[in-house]
Write an enzyme that holds these catalytic residues in place. Structure first.
Site, PDB file in Angstrom:
ATOM      1  N   TRP A 181      35.307  39.500  32.119  1.00  0.00           N
ATOM      2  CA  TRP A 181      36.693  39.396  32.575  1.00  0.00           C
ATOM      3  C   TRP A 181      37.580  38.583  31.751  1.00  0.00           C
ATOM      4  CZ3 TRP A 181      39.628  35.166  34.295  1.00  0.00           C
ATOM      5  CH2 TRP A 181      40.731  35.630  35.002  1.00  0.00           C
ATOM      6  N   GLU A 222      35.647  44.063  34.025  1.00  0.00           N
ATOM      7  CA  GLU A 222      36.437  43.840  35.276  1.00  0.00           C
ATOM      8  C   GLU A 222      37.855  43.761  35.149  1.00  0.00           C
ATOM      9  OE1 GLU A 222      36.596  40.192  38.841  1.00  0.00           O
ATOM     10  OE2 GLU A 222      35.082  40.338  36.948  1.00  0.00           O
ATOM     11  N   LYS A 224      42.131  43.403  36.874  1.00  0.00           N
ATOM     12  CA  LYS A 224      42.765  42.384  37.667  1.00  0.00           C
ATOM     13  C   LYS A 224      44.113  42.945  37.850  1.00  0.00           C
ATOM     14  CE  LYS A 224      42.990  37.603  38.903  1.00  0.00           C
ATOM     15  NZ  LYS A 224      42.445  36.175  38.746  1.00  0.00           N
ATOM     16  N   ASP A 255      36.613  44.353  41.864  1.00  0.00           N
ATOM     17  CA  ASP A 255      36.655  42.702  42.607  1.00  0.00           C
ATOM     18  C   ASP A 255      37.809  42.977  43.521  1.00  0.00           C
ATOM     19  OD1 ASP A 255      38.006  40.361  43.327  1.00  0.00           O
ATOM     20  OD2 ASP A 255      36.639  39.582  41.891  1.00  0.00           O
ATOM     21  N   HIS A 258      41.414  42.041  43.512  1.00  0.00           N
ATOM     22  CA  HIS A 258      41.993  42.220  42.368  1.00  0.00           C
ATOM     23  C   HIS A 258      42.867  43.355  42.415  1.00  0.00           C
ATOM     24  CE1 HIS A 258      39.363  39.492  39.307  1.00  0.00           C
ATOM     25  NE2 HIS A 258      39.685  38.890  40.384  1.00  0.00           N
ATOM     26  N   HIS A 282      32.372  42.563  43.299  1.00  0.00           N
ATOM     27  CA  HIS A 282      32.541  41.139  43.326  1.00  0.00           C
ATOM     28  C   HIS A 282      33.399  41.129  44.801  1.00  0.00           C
ATOM     29  CE1 HIS A 282      32.440  39.112  39.385  1.00  0.00           C
ATOM     30  NE2 HIS A 282      31.369  39.573  39.696  1.00  0.00           N
ATOM     31  N   ASP A 290      44.585  37.299  45.391  1.00  0.00           N
ATOM     32  CA  ASP A 290      43.151  36.991  44.863  1.00  0.00           C
ATOM     33  C   ASP A 290      43.080  35.683  45.338  1.00  0.00           C
ATOM     34  OD1 ASP A 290      40.707  37.283  43.589  1.00  0.00           O
ATOM     35  OD2 ASP A 290      41.763  36.505  41.725  1.00  0.00           O
ATOM     36  N   ASP A 292      40.388  34.639  47.387  1.00  0.00           N
ATOM     37  CA  ASP A 292      38.991  34.440  47.398  1.00  0.00           C
ATOM     38  C   ASP A 292      38.464  33.620  48.496  1.00  0.00           C
ATOM     39  OD1 ASP A 292      38.484  36.244  45.090  1.00  0.00           O
ATOM     40  OD2 ASP A 292      39.337  34.744  43.577  1.00  0.00           O
ATOM     41  N   ASP A 322      31.992  36.678  45.018  1.00  0.00           N
ATOM     42  CA  ASP A 322      33.297  36.090  44.170  1.00  0.00           C
ATOM     43  C   ASP A 322      34.282  35.184  45.138  1.00  0.00           C
ATOM     44  OD1 ASP A 322      34.795  34.908  42.456  1.00  0.00           O
ATOM     45  OD2 ASP A 322      35.280  36.677  41.322  1.00  0.00           O
TER      46      ASP A 322
END
Length: 414
Positions: A181, A222, A224, A255, A258, A282, A290, A292, A322
């Site tokens: 990434w 990956e 985003k 992800d 993302h 992820h 994002d 997380d 993640d």
């Protein structure tokens, strides 16, 4: 076997579901827990640079791991509270050495203590080159940078990361996923997106040119949607990497943070799996894009797990986590998030798939809806408690006491 579980097993059996089969399958599914929750994505390099791409852990809860030994101790505690099969996802910035190599100088020996530790723990390792938090990434451009010297620096970092991952996989007898990434993008609208994406593609081609053995290492890419500081254009978008992964035969990393907040990432699994051999996940909780957050047992996670099971993708998907939250106990975050991923998988494995599929194929959507809703009331918790008990892992109040006691023990760290 507890009486509570015995009753739950009989309840599921009435629906034609063997809870023992579900428990055996769950025990075999490895979850790759991410190292960076334990230290707020700081790493162990003697270097500085902005994070880039919107990466930021917020909060100042006491107990952050400051050294590799502290981080490994925290991981060992967390793994002891989590049933099932474990892996560790390690970033290149988490080297363990007295040397101070730059990113284009890292070698396997700088990570050998992690491999020795993983052998002792009986777990596999996954790896990630670190394209952020470095002076040569402060433009928010790395592999797509117009400066060939900067591109070459990061290409070399990527090559070395692949070699390190392959040696990790060989040493542990389990292929390491090496996930790529990059934070590359523009804060304001660029004039020539094509040039940047062409540079990224050419850099990736150079990085991946050496065909390392799939039994030791698998490449993943990956995407985003955007990041803080790259709001106008992310060079490595989903469309870019989906096409690249299909053409080049890499894994595609999806992800959950993302994508646009209204996108259902679970829905993408079956779509991309028709064109890809393997997928990397992820898993996080993007409360606001994002951000997380620690995984909850919510609809997004349940949908992801259900899609993995119903589309028969478990053997073709690597599940990694993640998230990073520095406002709460970092070890508790690992434990809660990983266990919730496992709970979601267990619920999916305990679905009456034959009945649901039969109703759907017959276009009997009423029965499908009735089954889906009625099934939510079945005693999943008793099956989960049995899973933990068989692996000598605490639940309920004993788990909370373990988490609190460990946090109290590490709270004095500076």
């Amino acid at each position: 076997m507890s009486k509570t579980y015995d009753m739950a097993r009989e309840t599921f059996a009435q629906w034609g579901i063997d809870s023992e089969t579900a428990l055996q399958r769950l025990a075999s599914i490895p979850i790759s827990m991410h190292c960076w929750q334990g230290d707020d994505v700081v790493g162990f390099e003697a270097r500085t640079g902005s994070s880039g791409g919107g990466i930021q852990a917020t909060g100042n809860h006491p107990g952050r791991a400051r050294t590799p030994d502290e981080l490994r101790a925290d991981l060992e505690f967390a793994y002891a509270q989590i049933p099932g099969t474990h892996r560790l996802n390690l970033h290149a910035m988490y080297l363990d050495t007295d040397e101070n190599p730059d990113r284009d100088e890292i070698e396997f020996r700088h990570f050998a203590p992690w491999v020795d530790w993983a052998k002792g723990q009986g777990i596999g390792l996954d790896f990630n080159p670190t394209f952020f938090a470095h002076a040569r990434a402060d433009d928010n451009l790395t592999l797509s940078h117009p400066d060939k010297g900067i591109r070459d620096f990061w290409i070399e970092h990527g090559k070395r990361s692949r070699e390190i991952a392959a040696q990790m996989g060989a040493a542990l007898g389990s292929a390491a996923v090496n996930n790529i990434w990059v934070p590359d993008g523009y804060k304001d609208t660029p004039i020539d997106r094509m040039a940047a994406r062409a540079r990224l593609e050419a850099s990736l081609d150079q990085m991946l040119a050496d065909p390392l053995g799939a039994a030791q290492m698998r490449d993943a890419v990956e995407s985003k949607l955007f990041g803080i500081g790259v709001e106008a254009c992310t060079v490595g978008s989903h469309e870019f990497y989906m096409g690249y992964a299909i053409r080049k035969g890499t894994l595609l990393c999806l992800d959950m943070g993302h994508f646009h907040p209204t996108e259902n990432v679970a829905d993408k699994l079956s779509a991309v799996s028709l064109s890809l051999d393997e997928i990397l996940l992820h898993v996080s909780r993007p409360m606001r894009w994002d951000s997380d957050h620690v995984i909850l047992l919510d609809d997004s996670i349940l949908s992801m797990a259900q899609e993995l099971v119903t589309a028969d993708l478990l053997d073709r998907t690597r599940i990694g986590l993640d998230f990073f939250d520095a406002t709460i106990s970092r070890t508790a975050a690992w434990v809660i998030g990983t266990r919730n991923m496992q709970k979601a998988l267990l619920r999916a494995l305990l679905l009456p798939l034959d009945q649901l599929t039969k109703a759907e194929t017959a276009l009997d959507y009423t029965t499908r809806l009735t089954l889906t809703e009625e099934f939510k009331d079945l005693p999943f918790g008793a099956v989960w408690d049995e899973f933990c008990a068989r692996q000598d892992v605490p639940t309920g109040l004993p788990l909370i006491r373990e988490l609190d006691a460990y946090q109290a023990a590490v709270a004095s760290r500076g």
